[in-house]
Write a protein that holds these residues in place. Sequence first.
Motif, mmCIF file in Angstrom:
data_model
loop_
_atom_site.group_PDB
_atom_site.id
_atom_site.type_symbol
_atom_site.label_atom_id
_atom_site.label_comp_id
_atom_site.label_asym_id
_atom_site.label_seq_id
_atom_site.Cartn_x
_atom_site.Cartn_y
_atom_site.Cartn_z
ATOM 1 N N LYS A 131 -8.946 6.214 -1.816
ATOM 2 C CA LYS A 131 -8.793 7.796 -1.441
ATOM 3 C C LYS A 131 -7.826 8.301 -0.552
ATOM 4 C CE LYS A 131 -13.118 8.679 -3.493
ATOM 5 N NZ LYS A 131 -13.326 9.624 -4.396
ATOM 6 N N ASN A 132 -7.517 9.600 -0.524
ATOM 7 C CA ASN A 132 -6.498 10.268 0.210
ATOM 8 C C ASN A 132 -7.359 10.229 1.683
ATOM 9 O OD1 ASN A 132 -5.152 11.898 1.877
ATOM 10 N ND2 ASN A 132 -3.840 12.498 0.246
ATOM 11 N N ALA A 133 -7.046 9.569 2.580
ATOM 12 C CA ALA A 133 -7.796 9.460 3.974
ATOM 13 C C ALA A 133 -7.685 10.890 4.539
ATOM 14 C CB ALA A 133 -7.267 8.564 4.914
ATOM 15 N N ILE A 134 -6.897 11.815 4.171
ATOM 16 C CA ILE A 134 -6.837 13.149 4.852
ATOM 17 C C ILE A 134 -7.426 14.315 4.121
ATOM 18 C CG2 ILE A 134 -5.289 14.734 5.950
ATOM 19 C CD1 ILE A 134 -5.297 12.023 7.307
ATOM 20 N N GLU B 24 0.826 -1.091 0.031
ATOM 21 C CA GLU B 24 -0.021 0.124 0.050
ATOM 22 C C GLU B 24 0.839 1.226 0.034
ATOM 23 O OE1 GLU B 24 -4.175 -1.672 2.232
ATOM 24 O OE2 GLU B 24 -2.917 0.085 3.163
ATOM 25 N N ASN B 25 0.493 2.094 -0.963
ATOM 26 C CA ASN B 25 1.702 3.159 -1.016
ATOM 27 C C ASN B 25 0.599 4.500 -0.878
ATOM 28 O OD1 ASN B 25 3.659 5.006 -1.366
ATOM 29 N ND2 ASN B 25 3.664 4.930 -3.534
ATOM 30 N N PRO B 26 0.487 5.051 0.415
ATOM 31 C CA PRO B 26 -0.585 6.396 0.540
ATOM 32 C C PRO B 26 0.116 7.418 -0.255
ATOM 33 C CG PRO B 26 -0.404 5.096 2.556
ATOM 34 C CD PRO B 26 0.552 4.330 1.719
ATOM 35 N N PRO B 27 -0.728 8.390 -0.506
ATOM 36 C CA PRO B 27 -0.037 9.743 -1.176
ATOM 37 C C PRO B 27 0.884 10.282 -0.264
ATOM 38 C CG PRO B 27 -2.497 9.619 -1.434
ATOM 39 C CD PRO B 27 -2.135 8.465 -0.545
ATOM 40 N N LEU B 28 1.864 10.992 -0.674
ATOM 41 C CA LEU B 28 2.996 11.749 0.142
ATOM 42 C C LEU B 28 2.227 12.444 1.233
ATOM 43 C CD1 LEU B 28 5.846 12.058 1.062
ATOM 44 C CD2 LEU B 28 5.807 13.993 -0.668
ATOM 45 N N SER B 29 1.063 13.223 0.738
ATOM 46 C CA SER B 29 0.552 14.108 1.859
ATOM 47 C C SER B 29 -0.222 13.560 2.752
ATOM 48 C CB SER B 29 -0.723 15.181 1.010
ATOM 49 O OG SER B 29 -1.763 14.286 0.305
ATOM 50 N N GLN B 30 -0.660 12.234 2.776
ATOM 51 C CA GLN B 30 -1.299 11.586 3.823
ATOM 52 C C GLN B 30 -0.221 11.195 4.610
ATOM 53 O OE1 GLN B 30 -4.295 8.465 2.713
ATOM 54 N NE2 GLN B 30 -3.505 7.119 4.183
ATOM 55 N N LYS B 31 0.854 10.652 4.124
ATOM 56 C CA LYS B 31 2.094 10.051 4.585
ATOM 57 C C LYS B 31 2.531 11.054 6.028
ATOM 58 C CE LYS B 31 3.654 6.730 1.544
ATOM 59 N NZ LYS B 31 5.055 6.439 0.582
ATOM 60 N N ARG C 1 -11.774 -1.040 7.844
ATOM 61 C CA ARG C 1 -11.283 0.272 7.899
ATOM 62 C C ARG C 1 -12.335 1.225 7.117
ATOM 63 N NH1 ARG C 1 -5.303 -0.047 5.036
ATOM 64 N NH2 ARG C 1 -6.447 -1.660 3.832
ATOM 65 N N PRO C 2 -13.167 1.975 7.677
ATOM 66 C CA PRO C 2 -13.993 2.892 7.385
ATOM 67 C C PRO C 2 -13.425 4.236 7.265
ATOM 68 C CG PRO C 2 -14.301 2.646 9.635
ATOM 69 C CD PRO C 2 -13.291 1.470 9.228
ATOM 70 N N ASP C 3 -13.848 5.052 6.392
ATOM 71 C CA ASP C 3 -12.964 6.516 6.170
ATOM 72 C C ASP C 3 -13.721 7.522 6.866
ATOM 73 O OD1 ASP C 3 -11.230 7.742 4.862
ATOM 74 O OD2 ASP C 3 -12.295 8.040 3.024
ATOM 75 N N ASN C 4 -14.327 8.395 6.189
ATOM 76 C CA ASN C 4 -14.981 9.515 7.184
ATOM 77 C C ASN C 4 -16.472 9.260 7.588
ATOM 78 O OD1 ASN C 4 -15.530 12.161 7.860
ATOM 79 N ND2 ASN C 4 -16.305 12.979 5.778
ATOM 80 N N LEU C 5 -16.666 8.851 8.823
ATOM 81 C CA LEU C 5 -17.597 8.302 9.237
ATOM 82 C C LEU C 5 -18.727 9.253 9.535
ATOM 83 C CD1 LEU C 5 -16.422 6.127 12.202
ATOM 84 C CD2 LEU C 5 -17.543 5.179 10.201
ATOM 85 N N ILE C 6 -19.797 8.923 9.050
ATOM 86 C CA ILE C 6 -20.979 9.849 9.186
ATOM 87 C C ILE C 6 -22.313 9.152 9.703
ATOM 88 C CG2 ILE C 6 -20.375 11.117 7.093
ATOM 89 C CD1 ILE C 6 -22.457 9.851 5.465
ATOM 90 N N ASP C 7 -23.279 9.612 10.088
ATOM 91 C CA ASP C 7 -24.411 9.052 10.536
ATOM 92 C C ASP C 7 -25.515 8.950 9.473
ATOM 93 O OD1 ASP C 7 -23.652 8.653 13.260
ATOM 94 O OD2 ASP C 7 -23.806 10.722 13.535
#
Length: 241
Positions: free
Chosen positions: A199-202, A131-138, A178-184
């Motif tokens: 997606k970029n998680a950040i 897995e290679n997350p984007p540099l900004s996320q890292k 692994r959920p991403d941006n949790l909403i109701d």
Amino acid sequence: MKKVLVVGASGATGKLLVADLLQRGLQVVAIVRPCSSLISVVENHANYCEIPASITELSEQQLLTHLSGCDTVFSCLGHNLTLKGIFGEPRRLVTDTIKKVSRVIESLAPATQLKIILMNTSGNSNRDIPENPPLSQKLVIAVLRVLLPPHVDNEQAADFLRINIGQNHSHIAWAAVRPDNLIDEVAVSAYTIHASPTKNAIFDSAPTSRINVANFMANLATNADLWATWKGKMPVIYNDV
């Protein structure tokens, strides 16, 4: 009747998971925060057993009693988004709980593998696969490791399952959702499952409803084919929007 244990049951996702499991006809033992009863929420369901206690204060012998006869343990534990919750003790709430649960399962030595299904985060990489997350996320995650203890806790909990339990444990099998941006949301909707984040998680996170996370976790415990697909892995879930 299948029996399962839910820790973190009084949290926003945990209570949805409990309701989903009861609807499927499972016997649910829920560990809830003291003064956070779900009995009125589940309407005194006959298959519901509630343990009002802090998981950190339960002895391993007490936990063994609650785990006896279960085939799945769900962890929906998380840190409260307050200064005390983020920076106070216990800083390794999720990791220490997963370790405790694993020790108890090993002492039970079930004839068939007992499942641990952990709710984790898309900001945590699965280092078992490329897995290679984007540099900004890292870069942001590196800062979070220093500044926010809950992120390290999530990483270490998943790492314990990956490294210490692994893929061929005699008594334990696992999956880390692994959920991403949790909403109701009020109802289960369409969602997609991926081996790794898309997606970029950040900076480009995607919504993931808590009720969809609960539904997928319940499906993992009750659908043998689905479990075979994701056993020993860290599936990422997004709402299908």
